[in-house]
Scaffold this motif. Structure first.
Motif, PDB file in Angstrom:
ATOM      1  N   ASP A   1       0.855  -1.187   0.000  1.00  0.00           N
ATOM      2  CA  ASP A   1       0.000   0.000   0.000  1.00  0.00           C
ATOM      3  C   ASP A   1       0.891   1.237   0.000  1.00  0.00           C
TER       4      ASP A   1
ATOM      5  N   ASP B   1      -0.065   4.211   0.779  1.00  0.00           N
ATOM      6  CA  ASP B   1      -0.432   5.158   1.820  1.00  0.00           C
ATOM      7  C   ASP B   1      -1.053   4.442   3.020  1.00  0.00           C
TER       8      ASP B   1
ATOM      9  N   THR C   1      -1.454   5.575   5.905  1.00  0.00           N
ATOM     10  CA  THR C   1      -1.700   6.636   6.874  1.00  0.00           C
ATOM     11  C   THR C   1      -2.729   6.243   7.925  1.00  0.00           C
ATOM     12  N   GLU C   2      -3.808   5.607   7.513  1.00  0.00           N
ATOM     13  CA  GLU C   2      -4.870   5.252   8.452  1.00  0.00           C
ATOM     14  C   GLU C   2      -4.346   4.329   9.554  1.00  0.00           C
TER      15      GLU C   2
ATOM     16  N   VAL D   1      -1.143   4.008  10.527  1.00  0.00           N
ATOM     17  CA  VAL D   1      -0.172   4.770  11.325  1.00  0.00           C
ATOM     18  C   VAL D   1      -0.904   5.677  12.312  1.00  0.00           C
ATOM     19  N   GLN D   2      -1.957   6.332  11.862  1.00  0.00           N
ATOM     20  CA  GLN D   2      -2.722   7.204  12.756  1.00  0.00           C
ATOM     21  C   GLN D   2      -3.385   6.407  13.872  1.00  0.00           C
TER      22      GLN D   2
END
Length: 122
Positions: free
Chosen positions: A89, A91, A93-94, A96-97
């Motif tokens: 993937d 990104d 980000t989800e 990691v957040q």
């Protein structure tokens, strides 16, 4: 289905050997990330050991649903969530957040089945 390596890792994480190898009780880790969680056995074990935030990831959305359901069944849904994360993937980000800025303990068992260059690169 739970793979043998996942069972072994879950058992090891619940043992004194894990604490010795990690240099601290699992409960001192604020967050954990499991890659290739499947039905979430290892993530449930981590949550039961007292880790505040456990993110179980898998590339299969259906398995993420099963992992989330297993967290509820084992009383750790307040500490564990399941999220889809496919290898490569661009990104994440989800995910990691969701870790809340913590440096997580990262675990994986039996998470690579396709030995093609594309899979191992991802």
């Amino acid at each position: 289905m739970v793979w043998d390596a996942g069972e072994e890792l879950a058992c090891w994480l619940c043992s004194d050997e894990a604490e010795d190898a990690l240099g601290a009780p699992l409960s001192t880790f604020r967050a954990a990330l499991e890659l290739g969680a499947g039905v979430g056995l290892v993530s449930v074990a981590l949550a039961l050991q007292g880790i505040e935030r456990v993110i179980a990831t898998d590339g299969d959305a259906g398995l993420c649903e099963l992992a989330a359901s297993n967290a509820v069944r084992n009383g750790v849904a307040s500490r564990m969530c399941a999220m889809q994360l496919a290898w490569g993937d661009d990104d994440p980000t989800e995910v990691v957040q969701a870790l809340g800025g913590s440096s997580p303990l990262i675990v994986a068992a039996d998470c690579l089945y396709d030995w093609s260059p594309r899979s191992s690169d991802a």
